[in-house]
Design an enzyme around this catalytic site. Structure first.
Site, short mmCIF file in Angstrom:
data_model
loop_
_atom_site.label_atom_id
_atom_site.label_comp_id
_atom_site.label_asym_id
_atom_site.label_seq_id
_atom_site.Cartn_x
_atom_site.Cartn_y
_atom_site.Cartn_z
N TYR A 103 27.03 24.78 36.89
CA TYR A 103 28.36 25.40 36.89
C TYR A 103 28.79 25.72 35.47
CZ TYR A 103 33.46 25.75 37.26
OH TYR A 103 34.76 26.18 37.16
N GLN A 140 46.69 26.22 31.56
CA GLN A 140 46.16 27.53 31.98
C GLN A 140 46.52 27.79 33.43
OE1 GLN A 140 43.26 27.59 34.25
NE2 GLN A 140 43.44 29.79 34.47
N TYR A 199 46.17 30.18 36.87
CA TYR A 199 45.64 31.24 37.72
C TYR A 199 46.77 31.72 38.61
CZ TYR A 199 40.77 30.16 36.52
OH TYR A 199 39.58 29.99 35.86
N THR A 221 45.43 33.39 32.80
CA THR A 221 44.12 34.03 32.90
C THR A 221 44.24 35.30 33.73
OG1 THR A 221 42.89 31.98 32.62
CG2 THR A 221 41.77 33.77 33.76
N ARG A 251 28.36 33.89 41.23
CA ARG A 251 27.47 33.10 40.38
C ARG A 251 26.39 32.51 41.27
NH1 ARG A 251 33.21 30.64 38.56
NH2 ARG A 251 34.03 32.60 37.77
N LYS A 295 44.93 35.52 28.51
CA LYS A 295 43.48 35.33 28.33
C LYS A 295 42.69 36.24 29.27
CE LYS A 295 39.98 31.64 28.63
NZ LYS A 295 39.23 32.09 29.82
N HIS A 337 35.55 35.62 30.20
CA HIS A 337 35.42 34.44 31.07
C HIS A 337 34.04 33.80 30.92
CE1 HIS A 337 38.04 32.69 34.27
NE2 HIS A 337 36.93 32.02 34.56
N ARG A 363 31.21 34.89 33.23
CA ARG A 363 31.21 34.38 34.60
C ARG A 363 31.89 35.31 35.59
NH1 ARG A 363 30.22 29.19 35.35
NH2 ARG A 363 31.92 28.77 36.80
#
Length: 387
Positions: free
Chosen positions: A25, A128, A130, A156, A165, A252, A276, A279
């Site tokens: 990860y 941070q 989301y 973000t 991923r 960000k 990121h 990612r």
């Protein structure tokens, strides 16, 4: 005890000690991982300009990021699932950062909650965010960060939808890990990690579980999270969040000059040039290549930081010489955490500080605030002439 001389030494220990799904990860990107690789390899194209017969005494790396004094221009980036790399990982990383004098940024998708980290630290940290569709939860999350005295909100912007991923899908990534024959076999070889995890109560997403209606344990978490990232996020919503926070805001995930100008217009305190960590959008340019055009687009009207690809003090020096006022380390501190817990995060910071200090001296500078573009050699066309 092994001799640690660079971040790669911690990376090797991290891989040996931590279950594969959590190491992967950390050490992976989306799709083909082109952007993930180039985030680091593109730094190699920049050379440091060596100067001699200059006074190297009395050096200092102290500076400021968004008006906050820092011991060097480095902050710990927000990283999800940090508490799965090592038991109580966010708490340990935050304590190491506090003692070292650099900012720690807690992820929305952390294992330890905002309140957990606040309880175990004595100085404000950054949070941070989301953006989620559930507006009630979003407002309560922001209020929790304010109640915890977080000193900045890092919004973000580049995760409105989730990039694919491959390793996470193949490993069946979850927190805590689901017990399958393959994960059981892997966990049997990571017994020290397992013993530490058994001693802690923090094994789920502390900022979400118990704070969202219908998500009282981790069994419903994946379904809720998959539906909650807000693909309709736009600049108007960012302005609304900024008003709710009413404090220092860092945006960000900026990789394009036009977006940098828009971020500047909404009145943020800083922008973070970031993809990121490779990612999300695979095939995007590296952060260090994107930095110069963004700096030219916003000038000195907003503070510009850089994230993605920093693995050494030399990388920090190159980014600062290009014009960044600060940098963020994610994988570098996670490798330390996974390898040696809080002491490993401290070691990662020490490694970067030592590399930054010595490399700065060799460029003929004694103060990080005096490092400018003439400290590096950048190849012609480095930022690209794209058509």
């Amino acid at each position: 005890m092994p001799v640690i001389t660079c971040i790669d030494d911690l990376k090797r220990l991290h891989k040996r000690r931590t279950p594969r799904m959590f190491y992967d990860y950390c050490e992976s990107g989306s799709w083909t991982e082109q952007t993930f690789r180039e985030n680091t390899s593109d730094f190699e194209d920049i050379r440091l300009r060596q100067r001699v017969a200059v006074d190297m005494t009395g050096r200092t790396l102290e500076t400021e990021m968004i008006g906050q004094k820092v011991s060097m221009p480095v902050a710990l980036a927000p990283v999800g699932l940090t508490g799965m790399q090592c038991a109580d990982g966010e708490i340990k990383a935050a304590r190491a950062a506090e003692k070292f004098g650099v900012p720690f940024t807690l992820s929305t998708m952390s294992i330890c909650s905002i309140e957990d980290v606040a309880e175990h630290t004595s100085k404000p940290f950054w949070f941070q965010l989301y953006t989620m569709k559930d507006q009630d939860y979003l407002k309560r999350l922001i209020q929790r960060a304010k109640d915890a005295k977080c000193s900045a909100l890092v919004i973000t912007l580049d995760l409105q939808i989730l990039g694919q991923r491959h390793k996470d899908l193949k490993n069946g990534l979850s927190a805590p890990p689901k017990l399958t024959p393959s994960t059981i076999a892997d966990l049997m070889t990571k017994w020290s990690w397992g013993l530490e995890m058994l001693r802690t109560k923090r094994r789920g997403f502390g900022n979400i579980v118990g704070h969202v209606k219908g998500v009282e344990d981790t069994s419903r978490l994946g379904e809720w999270t998959a539906q909650q990232f807000d693909p309709a996020l736009d600049w108007k919503k960012i302005e609304e969040i900024k008003t709710l926070w009413d404090g220092p805001v860092i945006l960000k995930g900026i990789l394009d000059p036009e977006d940098a100008v828009m971020a500047q217009k909404v009145g943020c305190d800083a922008i973070v040039v970031s993809n990121h960590g490779g990612r999300q959008q695979d095939g995007a340019i590296s952060s260090i290549r994107a930095l110069d055009p963004i700096l030219q687009s916003v000038g000195d009207d907003v503070e510009v930081h850089l994230d993605s690809g920093i693995r050494s003090g030399q990388d920090v020096l190159k980014a600062v010489a290009m014009g960044a006022k600060g940098t963020y380390i994610g994988r570098a501190f996670v490798h330390g955490l996974g390898a040696q817990g809080e002491a490993g995060v401290t070691k990662a910071l020490e490694v970067i500080r030592n590399e930054l200090d010595i490399s700065m001296a060799f460029t003929g500078r004694r103060d990080i605030k005096d490092v400018t573009r003439d400290s590096i050699l950048v190849p012609e066309g480095f930022s690209g002439t794209w058509v």
